[in-house]
Design an enzyme around this catalytic site. Structure first.
Site, PDB file in Angstrom:
ATOM      1  N   LYS A   1      -1.171  -0.507   0.620  1.00  0.00           N
ATOM      2  CA  LYS A   1      -2.044   0.371   1.436  1.00  0.00           C
ATOM      3  C   LYS A   1      -1.178   1.206   2.184  1.00  0.00           C
ATOM      4  O   LYS A   1      -1.717   2.461   2.550  1.00  0.00           O
ATOM      5  CB  LYS A   1      -2.777  -0.427   2.247  1.00  0.00           C
ATOM      6  CG  LYS A   1      -3.876  -1.374   1.627  1.00  0.00           C
ATOM      7  CD  LYS A   1      -4.803  -2.411   2.424  1.00  0.00           C
ATOM      8  CE  LYS A   1      -5.708  -3.045   1.660  1.00  0.00           C
ATOM      9  NZ  LYS A   1      -6.350  -4.181   2.399  1.00  0.00           N
TER      10      LYS A   1
ATOM     11  N   GLN B   1      -5.858  -7.475   7.620  1.00  0.00           N
ATOM     12  CA  GLN B   1      -5.823  -8.088   6.267  1.00  0.00           C
ATOM     13  C   GLN B   1      -6.146  -9.406   6.378  1.00  0.00           C
ATOM     14  O   GLN B   1      -5.770 -10.155   7.237  1.00  0.00           O
ATOM     15  CB  GLN B   1      -4.226  -8.025   5.735  1.00  0.00           C
ATOM     16  CG  GLN B   1      -4.213  -8.422   4.306  1.00  0.00           C
ATOM     17  CD  GLN B   1      -4.947  -7.466   3.325  1.00  0.00           C
ATOM     18  OE1 GLN B   1      -5.129  -6.128   3.612  1.00  0.00           O
ATOM     19  NE2 GLN B   1      -5.436  -8.068   2.102  1.00  0.00           N
TER      20      GLN B   1
ATOM     21  N   ASP C   1     -12.440  -1.039   7.199  1.00  0.00           N
ATOM     22  CA  ASP C   1     -12.715  -2.105   6.023  1.00  0.00           C
ATOM     23  C   ASP C   1     -14.611  -2.058   5.767  1.00  0.00           C
ATOM     24  O   ASP C   1     -14.740  -2.807   4.750  1.00  0.00           O
ATOM     25  CB  ASP C   1     -12.258  -3.162   6.434  1.00  0.00           C
ATOM     26  CG  ASP C   1     -10.820  -3.568   5.473  1.00  0.00           C
ATOM     27  OD1 ASP C   1     -10.831  -3.014   4.378  1.00  0.00           O
ATOM     28  OD2 ASP C   1     -10.041  -4.441   5.836  1.00  0.00           O
TER      29      ASP C   1
HETATM   30  N1  GUN Z   1      -8.427  -9.065   1.445  1.00  0.00           N
HETATM   31  C1  GUN Z   1      -8.688  -9.010   0.322  1.00  0.00           C
HETATM   32  N2  GUN Z   1      -9.555  -7.938   0.170  1.00  0.00           N
HETATM   33  C2  GUN Z   1      -9.235  -7.248   1.341  1.00  0.00           C
HETATM   34  C3  GUN Z   1     -10.020  -5.969   2.061  1.00  0.00           C
HETATM   35  O1  GUN Z   1     -10.258  -5.297   1.052  1.00  0.00           O
HETATM   36  N3  GUN Z   1      -9.484  -5.815   3.029  1.00  0.00           N
HETATM   37  C4  GUN Z   1      -8.954  -6.674   3.987  1.00  0.00           C
HETATM   38  N4  GUN Z   1      -8.863  -6.417   5.284  1.00  0.00           N
HETATM   39  N5  GUN Z   1      -8.446  -7.956   3.438  1.00  0.00           N
HETATM   40  C5  GUN Z   1      -8.720  -8.084   2.251  1.00  0.00           C
END
Ligand code: GUN
Length: 283
Positions: free
Chosen positions: A50, A94, A117
């Site tokens: 990311k 996350q 998100d």
């Molecule tokens: N954990 C697994 N997928 C995601 C996601 O798309 N965003 C976040 N913040 N955590 C995750």
């Protein structure tokens, strides 16, 4: 039938290029804060990817890595500070978080206008009602993939396996908004095949290697594989037995290179939208 491959990598590359162009036109570069707690190896990879993608798109990334032992209070204080920092356009925590931290509480602390998100209950509520909030990245990416292949979901039967807050549930709402008839299935569904064999669009989002076999798929269906697993030989694989499924499906997403790249592309897109709004360039 041999299924056509849905090239998520190519679609994601286009979205990222468009995002980068739009970012370059802003008065101020967008900034995304990425918070990770602990050392989950998969999360480490996701966070690294990311951050790298942000940098490539001209988005400033602010990385906060907190220890496994971090208290809920400390994390909430970090979020509070980022909420009030006018230079920050997006905040991402996350998941998963360590057990001493309540994820729901943390996600609700994020300013909904910075919730790129799309996990805050305010944005979830918007998704269920009027639309218009930030959409969770993986489900939004799946809708983009269907659009990219020119597949109109209106009137189609979409069957989703898996009811997670990150993928299954929000995807069901996006499909519904697009006028699909949606069936949600999960670990307690009796006679799963009864539903999957009727699916025009079959989405597997359960995290079980090669769970969906060819006999579960309707001839010509669009098969979307959200899984990222390791098979018995340690090789990366999805929730679908892809090679066998290709003989039945009309379209299929590969793993890797299908849904995965779309999640990051949509995160960058959401961060751009947030920055545009905050700079008064859209409403
Ligand atoms: N954990 C697994 N997928 C995601 C996601 O798309 N965003 C976040 N913040 N955590 C995750």
């Amino acid at each position: 039938m041999t299924a056509r491959i849905i090239d998520g990598k190519a679609v994601a590359t286009q979205i990222r290029a468009r995002t980068k162009e739009a970012v370059a036109k802003l008065k101020r570069a967008p900034a995304l804060a990425v918070i990770m707690v602990g050392e989950n190896p998969a999360s480490r990879v996701y966070v690294r990817n990311k951050i790298r993608a942000c940098n490539e798109a001209g988005i400033i990334s602010i990385e906060r890595h907190l220890p496994d032992t971090c208290s809920e209070e400390t994390l909430l204080a970090q979020i509070e500070a980022l909420n009030h920092d006018d230079t920050v356009d997006g905040i991402l925590v996350q998941l998963p978080l360590p057990p001493q931290i309540r994820s729901g509480l943390v996600l609700e602390k994020i300013d909904p206008d910075k919730d790129v998100d799309g996990f805050h209950i305010y944005n979830t509520g918007k998704l269920v009602t009027t639309g218009g909030g930030f959409k969770p990245c993986t489900p939004a990416g799946i809708m983009e993939l269907l659009q990219a292949i020119g597949y109109d979901v209106e009137g189609k039967h979409a069957v989703i396996i898996g009811r997670s807050n990150i993928v299954g549930k929000p995807l069901s709402m996006l499909m519904l908004q697009a006028n699909a008839t949606v069936t949600m299935t999960h670990s307690h569904t009796a006679d799963l095949r009864r539903y999957t064999t009727d699916a025009d669009i079959l989405v597997a989002a359960i995290g079980k290697p090669k769970f969906v076999t060819a006999d579960m798929i309707k001839e010509g269906a669009v098969v979307i594989d959200v899984g990222v697993n390791r098979d018995e030989n340690g090789k990366l694989c999805g929730d679908v037995d892809t090679e066998a499924a290709k003989e039945v499906a009309g379209w299929i997403t590969p793993v890797p290179g299908g849904v995965g790249p779309m999640t990051i592309a949509m995160l960058l897109h959401n961060t751009l939208i947030s920055a545009q709004k905050r700079q008064g360039l859209s409403d």
